[in-house]
Enzyme design. Structure first.
Site, PDB file in Angstrom:
ATOM      1  N   ARG A   1      21.007 -28.717  81.165  1.00  0.00           N
ATOM      2  CA  ARG A   1      22.465 -28.712  81.217  1.00  0.00           C
ATOM      3  C   ARG A   1      23.083 -30.091  81.032  1.00  0.00           C
ATOM      4  O   ARG A   1      24.177 -30.225  80.505  1.00  0.00           O
ATOM      5  CB  ARG A   1      22.949 -28.072  82.526  1.00  0.00           C
TER       6      ARG A   1
ATOM      7  N   ARG B   1      26.791 -17.849  88.601  1.00  0.00           N
ATOM      8  CA  ARG B   1      26.718 -19.235  89.068  1.00  0.00           C
ATOM      9  C   ARG B   1      27.128 -19.389  90.527  1.00  0.00           C
ATOM     10  O   ARG B   1      26.448 -20.080  91.301  1.00  0.00           O
ATOM     11  CB  ARG B   1      27.648 -20.080  88.188  1.00  0.00           C
TER      12      ARG B   1
ATOM     13  N   CYS C   1      10.075 -36.799  75.464  1.00  0.00           N
ATOM     14  CA  CYS C   1      10.142 -37.714  74.333  1.00  0.00           C
ATOM     15  C   CYS C   1      11.441 -37.521  73.585  1.00  0.00           C
ATOM     16  O   CYS C   1      11.466 -36.971  72.479  1.00  0.00           O
ATOM     17  CB  CYS C   1       8.973 -37.464  73.390  1.00  0.00           C
TER      18      CYS C   1
HETATM   19  N1  LLP Z   1      29.121 -11.556  82.952  1.00  0.00           N
HETATM   20  C1  LLP Z   1      28.922 -11.845  81.655  1.00  0.00           C
HETATM   21  C2  LLP Z   1      29.152 -10.817  80.655  1.00  0.00           C
HETATM   22  C3  LLP Z   1      28.476 -13.128  81.282  1.00  0.00           C
HETATM   23  O1  LLP Z   1      28.281 -13.396  80.005  1.00  0.00           O
HETATM   24  C4  LLP Z   1      28.252 -14.105  82.282  1.00  0.00           C
HETATM   25  C5  LLP Z   1      27.783 -15.441  81.920  1.00  0.00           C
HETATM   26  C6  LLP Z   1      28.461 -13.740  83.627  1.00  0.00           C
HETATM   27  C7  LLP Z   1      28.906 -12.465  83.920  1.00  0.00           C
HETATM   28  C8  LLP Z   1      28.229 -14.700  84.759  1.00  0.00           C
HETATM   29  O2  LLP Z   1      29.121 -15.763  84.718  1.00  0.00           O
HETATM   30  P1  LLP Z   1      29.127 -16.877  85.876  1.00  0.00           P
HETATM   31  O3  LLP Z   1      29.676 -16.238  87.132  1.00  0.00           O
HETATM   32  O4  LLP Z   1      27.735 -17.354  86.053  1.00  0.00           O
HETATM   33  O5  LLP Z   1      30.024 -17.930  85.342  1.00  0.00           O
HETATM   34  N2  LLP Z   1      24.496 -21.484  80.423  1.00  0.00           N
HETATM   35  C9  LLP Z   1      25.835 -21.804  80.858  1.00  0.00           C
HETATM   36  C10 LLP Z   1      26.534 -20.588  81.436  1.00  0.00           C
HETATM   37  C11 LLP Z   1      26.619 -19.435  80.469  1.00  0.00           C
HETATM   38  C12 LLP Z   1      27.294 -18.230  81.075  1.00  0.00           C
HETATM   39  C13 LLP Z   1      27.079 -17.027  80.223  1.00  0.00           C
HETATM   40  N3  LLP Z   1      27.653 -15.823  80.729  1.00  0.00           N
HETATM   41  C14 LLP Z   1      25.757 -22.928  81.884  1.00  0.00           C
HETATM   42  O6  LLP Z   1      24.660 -23.397  82.187  1.00  0.00           O
HETATM   43  O7  LLP Z   1      26.786 -23.396  82.370  1.00  0.00           O
END
Ligand code: LLP
Length: 454
Positions: free
Chosen positions: A352, A315, A383
């Site tokens: 989201r 992110r 819808c």
């Molecule tokens: N490493 C692993 C093992 C992960 O499962 C994830 C994210 C990351 C790294 C990266 O994390 P970040 O830096 O992006 O926080 N769909 C949700 C977010 C799900 C994150 C899943 N894992 C949302 O839209 O907020």
């Protein structure tokens, strides 16, 4: 040093802010010229006319800056750190090439993401694959591609992988995913029992230690180290510190029980970003210090060597690099209730808001220098009454035909998009130095029916 958590959202009021005030949530190259929002030197209003809406716009300079900040502020504290971009946040072939170009590695969560890495000619030794239920097919793909690391999530997977690797005559490097019993949220951290996670091995009842011992005896796999990931959109850096303390302690337990010294430690991703103006996430600089110095400090306490360190941001690399452009359609004023501003997209390109009650900042790209004098709800075209893009958002006075820009949509929007209502997915353009190019073309109706069998 710790990031300030987002305060509970106060009732929205017209805040009279212009695009200039929205800099903390916009891409780093955003500016305003003649009332139009520019990103990467490109007039977003003109871009919307040329490329159509809905459209994801990604600022290449912002993405590269984030990647290089991670490299800089983690390696500042220890030479041997690998920054592994989590492709699930946003992945395209061009994105993979940018990641490679910045000297970073790539985290793939599926065979599909690995296919992107292959298409981009991503150096396979810098690819890491994780997931709590990799199929046989995916494990074969990993072995065939020669990925650098596989993060093993269960004994069932470990046994299958070891057998497959032996059959293929290779030795696969693995990390074992540990659930440190700490689950972070944006405010603080809470302790959770390991039983409550579908990921990895909990440390209670010796599950993780059993996995380590099994990995050490199985041929076909080489245990390189440990992996953890405590959550996402984390503001409080102490959540990471606590998890590091727990896992380094476990490294010492491993040495005492088996003699094995962990060579690599992957602390996962999770650094939070600013979606709204009140959000004050921690900086990459502070994050790098907490992770790397935290590990160094604790291994020293135990007399362990400093391992190779890996971080897996997703992110925080792409979220603020991206915006979504929409065209305003119908505007429905319900007296004394609210004004709905409907756009030519919605939950199919940004799930989201309905899924997590996520909040975004919005502005009108062709009125970027005007104050946000109203509060509106930006509704999608699907819808479904829950199909909202931004609830109760301060906005410039909208008119049909305006180009509406939703900020900080670069992560987990395109990657979680769908074709609900047979909506074609928007394209993704990269902007840079006054030019734009497609990274992912807009879908067509033919794309929708590509796999239909008549
Ligand atoms: N490493 C692993 C093992 C992960 O499962 C994830 C994210 C990351 C790294 C990266 O994390 P970040 O830096 O992006 O926080 N769909 C949700 C977010 C799900 C994150 C899943 N894992 C949302 O839209 O907020």
């Amino acid at each position: 040093m710790a990031g300030k958590p987002a305060a509970p959202r106060p009732p929205a009021t017209p805040d009279l802010k212009t695009a200039a005030d929205l800099a903390p949530v916009l891409p780093m190259t955003a500016d305003v010229r003649d009332g139009h929002l520019f990103i990467g030197g490109v007039d977003t209003v003109k871009l919307a006319a040329e490329a159509g809406t809905a459209l994801y716009v990604m600022d290449e300079a912002h993405i590269r800056n984030q990647l290089s900040e991670y490299v800089k502020w983690t390696r500042y504290h220890w030479k041997d750190v690998d920054v592994i971009y989590a492709g699930k946040a946003f992945l395209s072939v061009q994105m993979a090439r940018i990641v490679a170009d910045e000297g970073c590695s790539l985290l793939c969560a599926s065979g599909g993401e690995l296919a992107y890495a292959l298409r981009a000619d991503f150096p396979m030794e810098r690819v890491q694959v994780h997931g709590n239920n990799k199929t046989d097919y995916e494990l074969h793909e990993c072995l065939e591609a020669g990925v650098g690391r596989i993060v093993v999530d269960s004994l069932y997977e470990m046994e299958r992988l070891a057998a497959m690797a032996q059959e293929a005559g290779v030795e696969q490097s693995i990390l074992i995913r540990i659930t440190p019993g700490i689950e972070a949220d944006t405010h603080d951290f809470i302790q959770t029992g390991q039983e409550d996670s579908k990921f990895g091995f909990g440390m209670a009842e010796g599950l993780a230690m059993r996995a380590i011992k099994r990995a050490l005896e199985l041929p076909g796999i080489d245990l390189a180290g440990l992996h953890m990931h405590i959550g996402s959109q984390i503001f409080a850096l102490k959540s990471f510190s606590s998890a590091i303390e727990v896992i380094v302690h476990f490294m010492e337990d491993i040495r005492q029980e088996t003699g094995y010294v962990v060579r690599e430690l992957d602390t996962g991703g999770g650094l939070g970003i600013a979606y709204g103006l009140p959000d004050e996430p921690s900086t990459i600089k502070d994050y790098g210090k907490v992770i790397v110095d935290g590990i160094k400090e604790h291994v020293e306490e135990h007399g362990l060597p400093v391992p190779k360190i890996m971080v897996e941001p997703g992110r925080s690399i792409v979220a603020n690099a991206g915006v979504t452009l929409y065209t305003v359609g119908s505007i429905k004023q319900i007296p004394n209730i609210r004004t709905y501003v409907a756009v030519d997209g919605g939950m199919s390109d940004n799930i989201r808001t309905s899924l997590y009650d996520a909040h975004y900042e919005a502005l009108i790209a062709n009125k970027a220098d005007r104050p946000r004098e109203m509060v509106v709800t930006v509704a999608g075209k699907h819808c479904e009454s829950g199909d909202m893009v931004v609830r109760d958002a301060p906005l410039q006075v909208p008119e049909s035909g305006d180009i509406l820009c939703v900020c900080a949509t670069g992560a987990y929007c395109q990657s979680m998009s769908s074709n609900y209502n047979k909506q074609v997915r928007p394209g993704v353009v990269f902007v840079k130095d006054g030019d734009w190019r497609w990274s992912v073309k807009r879908e067509t109706y033919d794309d929708l029916m590509r796999n239909d069998v008549e």
